[in-house]
Write a protein that holds these residues in place. Structure first.
Motif, PDB file in Angstrom:
ATOM      1  N   VAL A  90       0.827  -1.209   0.000  1.00 61.50           N
ATOM      2  CA  VAL A  90       0.000   0.000   0.000  1.00 61.50           C
ATOM      3  C   VAL A  90       0.857   1.254   0.000  1.00 61.50           C
ATOM      4  O   VAL A  90       0.510   2.270  -0.623  1.00 61.50           O
ATOM      5  N   ALA A  97      -4.240  -3.222  -6.181  1.00 66.33           N
ATOM      6  CA  ALA A  97      -4.955  -3.983  -5.156  1.00 66.33           C
ATOM      7  C   ALA A  97      -5.263  -5.397  -5.616  1.00 66.33           C
ATOM      8  O   ALA A  97      -5.193  -6.348  -4.828  1.00 66.33           O
ATOM      9  N   ALA A 136      -3.277   7.281   0.997  1.00 69.07           N
ATOM     10  CA  ALA A 136      -3.264   5.815   1.024  1.00 69.07           C
ATOM     11  C   ALA A 136      -4.582   5.222   1.486  1.00 69.07           C
ATOM     12  O   ALA A 136      -4.811   4.021   1.337  1.00 69.07           O
ATOM     13  N   ARG A 139      -6.527   3.118  -0.951  1.00 65.01           N
ATOM     14  CA  ARG A 139      -5.812   1.873  -1.229  1.00 65.01           C
ATOM     15  C   ARG A 139      -6.101   0.827  -0.154  1.00 65.01           C
ATOM     16  O   ARG A 139      -6.317  -0.354  -0.445  1.00 65.01           O
ATOM     17  N   VAL A 140      -6.086   1.261   1.104  1.00 61.93           N
ATOM     18  CA  VAL A 140      -6.354   0.345   2.208  1.00 61.93           C
ATOM     19  C   VAL A 140      -7.774  -0.206   2.094  1.00 61.93           C
ATOM     20  O   VAL A 140      -8.010  -1.413   2.264  1.00 61.93           O
TER      21      VAL A 140
END
Length: 265
Positions: A90, A97, A136, A139-140
């Protein structure tokens, strides 16, 4: 059908990166404990003969965990395995992903196909811990969604930390804000034990810590604190990335063989 007694883990293997290795819980001089060690200890309370190996190495990307740890893990023939990886991916400039989740799912599939029970986790919102990492957060979220779906396909237990505010309480995290503090490692172990339905586990890990979390300094003090964090922790991390280095370079697994578990005093 097997009894609950027969299903208790007797051979536990941890795969992953720095969280499973235990960074933030102890140090390299005195030794690291960490969430995987703590989970093994929770198992050993009810299964004293359990054997435990930890193949995790800090800094590893999900692909590196799959490439370097899956084969040795399968050779140990665990009846329980934890797979925790993806945060390092990440934080890289290039992040896919689907690709990261694909590596995790490949490990889920291989371990469960061999008969192991597998557990994993979702990750908290990094931006709540590191404001400079606000970008981020999506993304998480994307990775967590894929982890949940992959886990469901393979019957993998999930400790869903992303759904609980306790996971972003700063008291759970070490000074670098990227690795859990001892209390955070204990929470992770408790969450995985609960997801697995291990004896003695409960949902206490989901509850907020007593009292309000400390307030972040405001104004110039807050800015100065963020700058100190950037110089002390983010700077060295960025420097390693620019040099193509990793905190795990030259490191090997701290516990590559299955060994008895010594309960902490």
């Amino acid at each position: 059908m097997e009894s609950s007694e027969q299903r208790r883990p007797t051979r536990y293997v941890a795969l992953g990166d720095s969280q499973s290795e235990g960074v933030g819980d102890g140090d390299d001089r005195t030794g690291l404990r960490g969430c995987a060690d703590r989970l093994a200890e929770l198992i050993a309370v009810h299964e004293p003969d359990v054997l435990y190996a930890n193949l995790a190495v800090r800094g590893r990307l999900a692909a590196g965990v799959r490439e370097g740890q899956l084969g040795p893990a399968l050779a140990l023939r665990p009846d329980l395995a934890t797979v925790v990886a993806g945060v390092n991916d990440v934080l890289r400039p290039k992040f896919d992903a689907d690709e990261v989740a694909g590596h995790l799912e490949a490990m889920f599939a291989a371990l469960t196909a061999q008969g192991a029970r597998v557990a994993t986790v979702t990750f908290p919102d990094i931006a709540k811990l590191v404001p400079l990492a606000k970008g981020a957060a999506p993304r998480v979220t994307a990775l967590n969604d894929r982890i949940r779906r992959a886990a469901e396909r393979h019957g993998v237990a999930v400790a869903d930390f992303a759904r609980h505010e306790a996971s972003t309480d700063p008291r759970m995290w070490s000074a670098d804000r990227l690795h859990a503090a001892p209390s955070g490692h204990a929470m992770i172990a408790a969450g995985v034990a609960h997801a697995l339905g291990l004896p003695g586990s409960d949902d206490g890990w989901t509850r907020p810590l007593p009292g309000p979390p400390p307030l972040a300094p405001a104004g110039l003090r807050g800015v100065a604190g963020e700058l100190r964090w950037a110089v002390g922790f983010a700077g060295p991390w960025i420097g390693r990335r620019l040099r193509g280095r990793s905190s795990g370079d030259g490191r090997t697994a701290k516990r590559p063989e299955l060994l008895p578990v010594r309960l902490a005093a």
